[in-house]
Scaffold this motif. Structure first.
Motif, PDB file in Angstrom:
ATOM      1  N   THR A 108       0.831  -1.201   0.000  1.00  0.00           N
ATOM      2  CA  THR A 108       0.000   0.000   0.000  1.00  0.00           C
ATOM      3  C   THR A 108       0.867   1.253   0.000  1.00  0.00           C
ATOM      4  OG1 THR A 108      -1.712  -1.191   1.206  1.00  0.00           O
ATOM      5  CG2 THR A 108      -1.834   1.209   1.238  1.00  0.00           C
ATOM      6  N   LEU A 109       1.922   1.261   0.815  1.00  0.00           N
ATOM      7  CA  LEU A 109       2.817   2.416   0.849  1.00  0.00           C
ATOM      8  C   LEU A 109       3.521   2.630  -0.488  1.00  0.00           C
ATOM      9  CD1 LEU A 109       4.426   2.149   4.392  1.00  0.00           C
ATOM     10  CD2 LEU A 109       2.694   3.764   3.611  1.00  0.00           C
ATOM     11  N   VAL A 110       3.935   1.558  -1.128  1.00  0.00           N
ATOM     12  CA  VAL A 110       4.576   1.682  -2.439  1.00  0.00           C
ATOM     13  C   VAL A 110       3.580   2.230  -3.456  1.00  0.00           C
ATOM     14  CG1 VAL A 110       5.582   0.370  -4.341  1.00  0.00           C
ATOM     15  CG2 VAL A 110       6.341  -0.050  -2.016  1.00  0.00           C
ATOM     16  N   GLY A 111       2.349   1.750  -3.409  1.00  0.00           N
ATOM     17  CA  GLY A 111       1.323   2.264  -4.316  1.00  0.00           C
ATOM     18  C   GLY A 111       1.053   3.741  -4.097  1.00  0.00           C
ATOM     19  N   ILE A 112       1.004   4.166  -2.840  1.00  0.00           N
ATOM     20  CA  ILE A 112       0.792   5.588  -2.537  1.00  0.00           C
ATOM     21  C   ILE A 112       1.976   6.411  -3.029  1.00  0.00           C
ATOM     22  CG2 ILE A 112       0.651   7.246  -0.634  1.00  0.00           C
ATOM     23  CD1 ILE A 112      -1.017   5.139   0.872  1.00  0.00           C
ATOM     24  N   CYS A 135       1.735   9.410  -5.685  1.00  0.00           N
ATOM     25  CA  CYS A 135       2.207  10.765  -5.380  1.00  0.00           C
ATOM     26  C   CYS A 135       3.217  11.246  -6.409  1.00  0.00           C
ATOM     27  CB  CYS A 135       2.811  10.806  -3.978  1.00  0.00           C
ATOM     28  SG  CYS A 135       1.593  10.696  -2.657  1.00  0.00           S
ATOM     29  N   TRP A 136       4.155  10.379  -6.814  1.00  0.00           N
ATOM     30  CA  TRP A 136       5.119  10.781  -7.834  1.00  0.00           C
ATOM     31  C   TRP A 136       4.427  11.065  -9.160  1.00  0.00           C
ATOM     32  CZ3 TRP A 136       9.296  13.066  -6.974  1.00  0.00           C
ATOM     33  CH2 TRP A 136      10.084  12.751  -5.879  1.00  0.00           C
ATOM     34  N   PHE A 137       3.334  10.339  -9.460  1.00  0.00           N
ATOM     35  CA  PHE A 137       2.575  10.631 -10.669  1.00  0.00           C
ATOM     36  C   PHE A 137       2.007  12.044 -10.607  1.00  0.00           C
ATOM     37  CE2 PHE A 137      -1.625  10.864 -12.649  1.00  0.00           C
ATOM     38  CZ  PHE A 137      -1.268  10.666 -13.977  1.00  0.00           C
ATOM     39  N   PHE A 138       1.392  12.395  -9.479  1.00  0.00           N
ATOM     40  CA  PHE A 138       0.808  13.726  -9.362  1.00  0.00           C
ATOM     41  C   PHE A 138       1.873  14.817  -9.332  1.00  0.00           C
ATOM     42  CE2 PHE A 138      -2.939  11.368  -7.703  1.00  0.00           C
ATOM     43  CZ  PHE A 138      -3.803  11.755  -8.712  1.00  0.00           C
ATOM     44  N   VAL A 139       3.009  14.559  -8.706  1.00  0.00           N
ATOM     45  CA  VAL A 139       4.103  15.526  -8.711  1.00  0.00           C
ATOM     46  C   VAL A 139       4.606  15.727 -10.132  1.00  0.00           C
ATOM     47  CG1 VAL A 139       6.499  15.886  -7.987  1.00  0.00           C
ATOM     48  CG2 VAL A 139       4.800  15.184  -6.323  1.00  0.00           C
TER      49      VAL A 139
END
Length: 99
Positions: free
Chosen positions: A73-77, A81-85
């Motif tokens: 789950t943390l890796v997915g988040i 987040c990197w996608f949105f950044v």
């Protein structure tokens, strides 16, 4: 003025000396990790995707431990987040595209 130049040159030499091992380590790992995949790597990549699809179809994710599920789950988040950044960097604006 010459005293300042001497201090700056000393600081630069110290910085180069201290950052040398870290820079060599970075370049070593960059040469290994940042290369694009070779043609010989494509079958392994294809098998990895097939294994992923098979594990989803067989519902192997239901047999994960809580720790493994939490780490996934943390890796997915992090990826999200990197996608949105990356999107914010790409459009050079936080809210949206300038029309």
């Amino acid at each position: 003025m010459s005293k300042i130049v001497g201090e700056v040159s000393t600081l630069i030499k110290l910085g180069v000396t201290k950052s040398g091992p870290a820079l060599r380590k970075f370049t070593y790992y960059a040469k290994v990790e940042l290369v694009p995949p070779k043609i010989s790597d494509i079958p392994a990549i294809r098998n990895g995707f097939q294994n992923l699809i098979t594990s989803v179809k067989e519902k192997r994710f239901l047999h994960l431990t809580v720790r493994e599920a939490w780490l996934n789950t943390l890796v997915g988040i992090e990826v999200l987040c990197w996608f949105f950044v990356g999107e914010c960097i790409g459009k050079r604006h936080l809210a949206g595209y300038k029309v």
